[in-house]
Design a protein around this motif. Structure first.
Motif, PDB file in Angstrom:
ATOM      1  N   ARG A 131       0.952  -1.330   0.119  1.00  0.00           N
ATOM      2  CA  ARG A 131       0.038   0.215  -0.108  1.00  0.00           C
ATOM      3  C   ARG A 131       0.998   1.184   0.080  1.00  0.00           C
ATOM      4  NH1 ARG A 131      -3.024   0.311   5.172  1.00  0.00           N
ATOM      5  NH2 ARG A 131      -3.945   2.497   4.072  1.00  0.00           N
ATOM      6  N   GLN A 132       1.826   1.293   0.935  1.00  0.00           N
ATOM      7  CA  GLN A 132       2.821   2.493   0.834  1.00  0.00           C
ATOM      8  C   GLN A 132       3.447   2.689  -0.629  1.00  0.00           C
ATOM      9  OE1 GLN A 132       5.196   0.912   4.028  1.00  0.00           O
ATOM     10  NE2 GLN A 132       4.022   1.998   5.664  1.00  0.00           N
ATOM     11  N   LEU A 133       3.858   1.359  -1.409  1.00  0.00           N
ATOM     12  CA  LEU A 133       4.531   1.712  -2.733  1.00  0.00           C
ATOM     13  C   LEU A 133       3.336   2.426  -3.650  1.00  0.00           C
ATOM     14  CD1 LEU A 133       6.347  -1.835  -3.522  1.00  0.00           C
ATOM     15  CD2 LEU A 133       7.178   0.594  -3.305  1.00  0.00           C
ATOM     16  N   ARG A 134       2.120   2.117  -3.529  1.00  0.00           N
ATOM     17  CA  ARG A 134       1.151   2.796  -4.317  1.00  0.00           C
ATOM     18  C   ARG A 134       0.826   4.008  -3.792  1.00  0.00           C
ATOM     19  NH1 ARG A 134      -1.424  -2.393  -3.519  1.00  0.00           N
ATOM     20  NH2 ARG A 134      -2.790  -1.629  -1.863  1.00  0.00           N
ATOM     21  N   GLU A 137       4.011   5.788  -5.679  1.00  0.00           N
ATOM     22  CA  GLU A 137       3.776   6.010  -7.005  1.00  0.00           C
ATOM     23  C   GLU A 137       3.012   7.348  -7.629  1.00  0.00           C
ATOM     24  OE1 GLU A 137       2.053   5.316 -11.045  1.00  0.00           O
ATOM     25  OE2 GLU A 137       0.872   5.382  -9.217  1.00  0.00           O
ATOM     26  N   SER A 138       1.829   7.581  -6.534  1.00  0.00           N
ATOM     27  CA  SER A 138       0.976   8.672  -7.092  1.00  0.00           C
ATOM     28  C   SER A 138       1.678  10.012  -6.995  1.00  0.00           C
ATOM     29  CB  SER A 138      -0.219   8.663  -6.181  1.00  0.00           C
ATOM     30  OG  SER A 138       0.281   9.024  -4.730  1.00  0.00           O
ATOM     31  N   HIS A 139       3.193   9.953  -6.533  1.00  0.00           N
ATOM     32  CA  HIS A 139       3.809  11.371  -6.381  1.00  0.00           C
ATOM     33  C   HIS A 139       5.051  11.261  -7.575  1.00  0.00           C
ATOM     34  CE1 HIS A 139       1.984  13.107  -2.612  1.00  0.00           C
ATOM     35  NE2 HIS A 139       1.827  11.817  -2.402  1.00  0.00           N
ATOM     36  N   LEU A 140       5.013  10.100  -8.088  1.00  0.00           N
ATOM     37  CA  LEU A 140       6.086   9.897  -9.264  1.00  0.00           C
ATOM     38  C   LEU A 140       5.806  10.326 -10.472  1.00  0.00           C
ATOM     39  CD1 LEU A 140       7.537   6.614  -7.956  1.00  0.00           C
ATOM     40  CD2 LEU A 140       8.468   8.846  -7.617  1.00  0.00           C
ATOM     41  N   PRO A 141       6.947  10.948 -11.356  1.00  0.00           N
ATOM     42  CA  PRO A 141       6.622  11.066 -12.826  1.00  0.00           C
ATOM     43  C   PRO A 141       6.532  10.051 -13.539  1.00  0.00           C
ATOM     44  CG  PRO A 141       8.806  11.557 -12.250  1.00  0.00           C
ATOM     45  CD  PRO A 141       8.085  11.216 -10.841  1.00  0.00           C
ATOM     46  N   VAL A 142       6.588  10.025 -15.122  1.00  0.00           N
ATOM     47  CA  VAL A 142       6.205   8.849 -15.597  1.00  0.00           C
ATOM     48  C   VAL A 142       7.576   8.031 -15.591  1.00  0.00           C
ATOM     49  CG1 VAL A 142       5.994   8.129 -18.323  1.00  0.00           C
ATOM     50  CG2 VAL A 142       4.520   9.938 -17.199  1.00  0.00           C
ATOM     51  N   ARG A 143       8.844   8.659 -15.733  1.00  0.00           N
ATOM     52  CA  ARG A 143       9.836   8.124 -15.734  1.00  0.00           C
ATOM     53  C   ARG A 143      10.241   7.988 -14.193  1.00  0.00           C
ATOM     54  NH1 ARG A 143      10.494  10.088 -20.964  1.00  0.00           N
ATOM     55  NH2 ARG A 143      11.104   8.348 -22.453  1.00  0.00           N
ATOM     56  N   ALA A 144      10.666   6.845 -13.513  1.00  0.00           N
ATOM     57  CA  ALA A 144      10.909   7.025 -12.076  1.00  0.00           C
ATOM     58  C   ALA A 144      11.542   5.670 -11.732  1.00  0.00           C
ATOM     59  CB  ALA A 144       9.469   7.064 -11.448  1.00  0.00           C
ATOM     60  N   ALA A 145      12.054   5.779 -10.587  1.00  0.00           N
ATOM     61  CA  ALA A 145      12.961   4.712  -9.934  1.00  0.00           C
ATOM     62  C   ALA A 145      12.533   4.751  -8.410  1.00  0.00           C
ATOM     63  CB  ALA A 145      14.359   4.842 -10.272  1.00  0.00           C
ATOM     64  N   VAL A 146      12.315   3.617  -7.754  1.00  0.00           N
ATOM     65  CA  VAL A 146      12.150   3.487  -6.416  1.00  0.00           C
ATOM     66  C   VAL A 146      13.100   2.419  -5.764  1.00  0.00           C
ATOM     67  CG1 VAL A 146      10.161   2.800  -4.599  1.00  0.00           C
ATOM     68  CG2 VAL A 146       9.594   3.831  -6.875  1.00  0.00           C
ATOM     69  N   LEU A 147      14.164   3.093  -4.851  1.00  0.00           N
ATOM     70  CA  LEU A 147      14.933   2.536  -4.344  1.00  0.00           C
ATOM     71  C   LEU A 147      15.078   2.368  -2.845  1.00  0.00           C
ATOM     72  CD1 LEU A 147      16.489   3.899  -7.115  1.00  0.00           C
ATOM     73  CD2 LEU A 147      18.173   2.491  -6.468  1.00  0.00           C
TER      74      LEU A 147
END
Length: 259
Positions: A131-134, A137-147
């Protein structure tokens, strides 16, 4: 005879490729500023992401220059931190995440120009961290990385994103059970390099990725493909559940045992 699909050809990293290192430092008893200075000198990252960073880690900027941002977790001595040798156009955004039972979580989201980067230390709950990942995701642009430290066991199930991080374990639970907790998910990006570094004084290994923007249009295609894959997984799970119910004695399709 089965025909195997050839592996995709990864283009050579161009001038826009960025090297990112992510490391869970283990609060006050793990990796300190000296360890980070050595890491920066050896790896020369364009961006260093840190989890469980205490306020003392801010001394890193005095040692190696660059820019530094810290986001303390509410009520904790540690939090998330970012360092870069080159100043950002604006500081990272702090995103509040759905809270856990014991710890309230936040995320750092950096607008890095050509793509966004989220620095995460997710909760241990296997429903909550997804749920936290989702939310992220709502705060990220089209191109994005989550590390960062995902604390996830199994697939992350974030539609539109691909897991491109190292496949080796990065943490050993109670020094026995190896787990791949530190990950990198991307959307609209190409990963040219990935590796796990020696653990050092922390209980987590640092991970390294080298990323660049994917060709135009690949981001939206990847997002649609990821959503289709997620729907497919849900459908397969529903089919398995229906089969299990059907095969259960006394269920529809089978005569109940006489009483």
């Amino acid at each position: 005879m089965l025909l195997r699909r050839p592996p995709p050809i990864t283009p050579e990293p161009g001038p826009n490729a960025k090297k990112i290192v992510s490391w869970n430092l283990l609060r006050r008893t793990g990796a300190a500023v000296d360890c980070l200075v050595t890491l920066i000198e050896q790896e020369r990252p364009d961006l260093l992401l840190m989890q469980e960073a205490t306020k003392e880690i801010a001394a890193l900027k005095d040692r190696v220059g660059g820019v530094y941002a810290w986001a303390q977790l509410p009520g904790r001595i540690h939090g998330l931190a970012m360092w870069s040798p080159i100043p950002w156009a604006k500081p990272p955004e702090i995103v509040t995440l759905p809270p856990g039972v014991l710890i309230d979580r936040v995320c750092q989201v950096l607008d890095w120009g050509e793509f966004g980067v989220a620095n995460v230390h997710l909760s241990h709950g296997q429903v909550l961290n997804r749920r936290q990942l989702r939310r992220i995701e709502s705060h990220l642009p089209v191109r994005a990385a989550v590390l960062g430290d995902y604390n996830i066991v199994g697939p992350a199930l974030l539609p539109g994103f691909r897991d491109v991080g190292p496949r080796r374990p990065t943490h050993a639970m109670v020094d026995v059970l190896p787990l791949r907790l530190d990950r990198c998910l991307v959307r609209g990006l190409v990963c040219h390099e990935r590796m796990v570094l020696p653990r050092g004084l922390s209980d987590h290994h640092p991970i390294v990725v080298r990323l660049s923007p994917a060709p135009e249009g690949a981001a939206s295609v990847g997002r649609l493909r990821g959503m289709a894959e997620a729907v497919g997984r849900l459908r397969r799970a529903n089919v398995r559940g229906a089969r299990a119910r059907r095969d259960r004695p006394g269920s529809d399709g089978f005569a109940a045992s006489p009483r």
